[in-house]
Design an enzyme around this catalytic site. Sequence first.
Site, PDB file in Angstrom:
ATOM      1  N   GLU A  52       0.815  -1.227   0.000  1.00  0.00           N
ATOM      2  CA  GLU A  52       0.000   0.000   0.000  1.00  0.00           C
ATOM      3  C   GLU A  52       0.846   1.274   0.000  1.00  0.00           C
ATOM      4  O   GLU A  52       0.465   2.275  -0.602  1.00  0.00           O
ATOM      5  CB  GLU A  52      -0.948   0.019   1.205  1.00  0.00           C
ATOM      6  CG  GLU A  52      -2.076  -1.000   1.117  1.00  0.00           C
ATOM      7  CD  GLU A  52      -1.705  -2.327   1.765  1.00  0.00           C
ATOM      8  OE1 GLU A  52      -0.506  -2.528   2.082  1.00  0.00           O
ATOM      9  OE2 GLU A  52      -2.609  -3.155   1.962  1.00  0.00           O
ATOM     10  N   PHE A 114     -11.725  -6.971  13.630  1.00  0.00           N
ATOM     11  CA  PHE A 114     -10.622  -7.438  12.793  1.00  0.00           C
ATOM     12  C   PHE A 114     -10.241  -6.363  11.767  1.00  0.00           C
ATOM     13  O   PHE A 114     -11.103  -5.813  11.094  1.00  0.00           O
ATOM     14  CB  PHE A 114     -11.017  -8.738  12.081  1.00  0.00           C
ATOM     15  CG  PHE A 114      -9.953  -9.229  11.141  1.00  0.00           C
ATOM     16  CD1 PHE A 114      -8.711  -9.645  11.630  1.00  0.00           C
ATOM     17  CD2 PHE A 114     -10.173  -9.253   9.772  1.00  0.00           C
ATOM     18  CE1 PHE A 114      -7.727 -10.069  10.758  1.00  0.00           C
ATOM     19  CE2 PHE A 114      -9.180  -9.685   8.896  1.00  0.00           C
ATOM     20  CZ  PHE A 114      -7.953 -10.097   9.396  1.00  0.00           C
ATOM     21  N   GLN A 115      -8.955  -6.079  11.677  1.00  0.00           N
ATOM     22  CA  GLN A 115      -8.414  -5.069  10.772  1.00  0.00           C
ATOM     23  C   GLN A 115      -9.029  -3.684  10.990  1.00  0.00           C
ATOM     24  O   GLN A 115      -9.207  -2.916  10.052  1.00  0.00           O
ATOM     25  CB  GLN A 115      -8.555  -5.496   9.303  1.00  0.00           C
ATOM     26  CG  GLN A 115      -7.645  -6.681   8.974  1.00  0.00           C
ATOM     27  CD  GLN A 115      -7.446  -6.899   7.487  1.00  0.00           C
ATOM     28  OE1 GLN A 115      -8.339  -6.629   6.699  1.00  0.00           O
ATOM     29  NE2 GLN A 115      -6.262  -7.380   7.119  1.00  0.00           N
ATOM     30  N   LYS A 164     -17.521  -0.273   5.507  1.00  0.00           N
ATOM     31  CA  LYS A 164     -18.000  -1.288   4.573  1.00  0.00           C
ATOM     32  C   LYS A 164     -19.494  -1.147   4.303  1.00  0.00           C
ATOM     33  O   LYS A 164     -19.947  -1.322   3.165  1.00  0.00           O
ATOM     34  CB  LYS A 164     -17.699  -2.676   5.140  1.00  0.00           C
ATOM     35  CG  LYS A 164     -17.967  -3.798   4.151  1.00  0.00           C
ATOM     36  CD  LYS A 164     -17.517  -5.139   4.696  1.00  0.00           C
ATOM     37  CE  LYS A 164     -17.666  -6.220   3.621  1.00  0.00           C
ATOM     38  NZ  LYS A 164     -17.251  -7.541   4.118  1.00  0.00           N
ATOM     39  N   MET A 482      24.599   8.194   2.005  1.00  0.00           N
ATOM     40  CA  MET A 482      24.522   9.502   2.657  1.00  0.00           C
ATOM     41  C   MET A 482      24.753   9.370   4.158  1.00  0.00           C
ATOM     42  O   MET A 482      25.407  10.212   4.770  1.00  0.00           O
ATOM     43  CB  MET A 482      23.160  10.148   2.369  1.00  0.00           C
ATOM     44  CG  MET A 482      23.065  11.597   2.786  1.00  0.00           C
ATOM     45  SD  MET A 482      24.333  12.636   2.008  1.00  0.00           S
ATOM     46  CE  MET A 482      23.443  13.301   0.605  1.00  0.00           C
TER      47      MET A 482
END
Lengths: 576, 145
Positions: A52, A114-115, A164, A482
């Site tokens: 993502e 959940f999630q 949802k 760097m």
Amino acid sequence: MSSNLMNGASMLLECLVREGVECMFGYPGGVTLPFYDALYDHPLRHVLVRHEENAAFAAQGYARTTGKVGVCCATSGPGATNLTTGLVDAMMDSIPIVALTGQVSSKLIGSDAFQEADTFGITRSCTKHNYMVKRIEDLPQIIHEAFYIAGTGRPGPVLVDIPKDVFQGNGHYAPVSTIHLPGYKVYTEGHSGQIRRAAQMIWDSERTMVYAGGGIIAANASAELRELVETINAPTVCTLMGLGALPSEHPNFISMPGMHGSYAANMGMTHTDLLIALGVRFDDRVTGKLAAFAPHAKVIHVDIDPAEVGKNRNPDLPIVGDVRRVLQKLNPILKETREQEAPKKAAGRQAWWDQVKAWKEQHPLQPSYSDSEIKPQHLVAEIDRIAGGRAVVTADVGQHQMWAAQLVRFNAPRLWVNSGGLGSMGFGLPAAIGAQFGQPDNLVISLVGDGGFQMSIPELATIAAYGLPVKIIVLNNGYLGMVRQWQELFYNNRLSSVTLDCFPDAEKLAGAYGFKGRTVEKPHELAKAIDDAVAEPGPYLLNVKVTPFENVYPMVPAGGAVNEMVMGPPQPVPVG
Amino acid sequence: MLQTISLLLENKPGALMRATGVLVTRGYNMESLTVARTLDPGLSRMTIVVDVEPHQRAQVIKQINKLINVLQATDVTESPSVCRELVLLRVRAAQESRTAILKEAEIFQARVIDSSTEGFVLEATGDAEKLDEFIAVMRSYGDIE
């Protein structure tokens, strides 16, 4: 009215189409299932990335190379939290993206489902604005507001969190015709009186410098910038975010100022008597020690964001407005008065130009070469040759990014794509994916370090799956260059956790994904290797082994004044 | 230095969090915060007293003004303004102090809101200094809340 009864997922797609979205970058999950179901037989193109975070970076690559609002999508919980780096990155560089996240069903919010994650809370400080959609009838209004906020004023990321049940619920879709945001203030025009005073200040000064930044690119003001620079014939520096705002080959272009800017740019900033700051934010990487920055200069600061004016440096003349509109008003005044005003200080201006040119000749930015090994600057010069000032170059973060900013020409805006403010490693490769969708006919080169490349290796699959002809060039010095440079210079060369062993075999790695790759380490092979990579119709992975211990110079030590640059590595001093 | 910021903002979810978030992100400590709906139910009025370094005051106002839900943020620290505080105080006291407490309350023009065998609930308004005195006096009679 029954014909426009649809579920939230379809309504969202209607809104995206109305906003002119052609492609989006995302990764599905549990709560976004209804959206992906609606997407299944919809013409809108969804690009499936492999993480993502890279969806947000790809959306940025698209936005940065097109000027349109980029769109990314993730599911609830881990999907949304993975987006956050890309959101903060877009916030820091003022890049317009809209992020759509799924959320658990309304009745489960707050139950540790959940999630579930508090996406709305987490992303408050990562975004210009964010929303959670509570009712399906609010969805169209919110989506259009999100695009409006992302793309107007000072651009930035906007997130819309959609539970949802809102995706699944049915509602009547009524197209939104107006947006009313009473608290959203966009100042575009610029005060006419201030603009007239700016013209007078310009004619009253001798040692003028134009300091142009990402705001010029965001405002599509390159043509107006060029007109200004040519009308007053001023030397011009472009910041890391502003490269390409004025063509690199323009005679008035000096280069980038700041920590790794050129000698001429930093000396110019130090000795100027009038700094015309356009769409810049006086970032610490540009100013160095703020108290010693442009100490002799009066400052005209044009910016669309009032909070930037006076944030780091108090301007003598602030102009809050869209830099393009401001220049469209300023340029005619300058042209009208030029004949009368310009000769007054002509001698002083000529002396200033002579001085700036002398600084340029004293310490030019130029690549170094070796017969035995590939110098990183040699590689960057080769990229410049093949890009010709016209190709898109995306960079990651670190030494290679600075060398590219110093040495690669950009003769148009929206070609140079890099993570400027946040400095997110792993940005370059996914940004190139978005850039290739944004400019499908242009050559897209992704110049990455061996560190950042290994953060984004999963996206090789995306590049292969969509057959994107991105040329991935790894500047491989075997170190986190760097960080190693700073350990070498400021931490007694105690190289702690910066060695990147076990870099994969590029030919085998690319081969595993079904495209070509190779490793090159001899200087005389480099030019042909790059030509071959570009000649290949598909993607290509070119791993270039360069001198491991090369450092980026000039360098202004953190907190130092910009005229106290270190021009190169310490030289041995003869004894006696 | 204490800065008083007056805010007019949309009465929307998250608006309060956004406004205070600007201060929290910069590490400023809020001394007091009041928020209430205005006559227009779509808008809220918020007053924040916050400890901000003097040279950052203008920047804080600009950053709050940038928020999409904020219609107007103003620094009213030095503006002519009416500042009144309201105290609701519960004092627990023994039977023999009850009369004295009521007399003192009268002096401060406080009203008795509730009375029980354990003591009183008193309401007083005034400027900060006067109310501090009021609280000190009441503390001398017993436990206060």
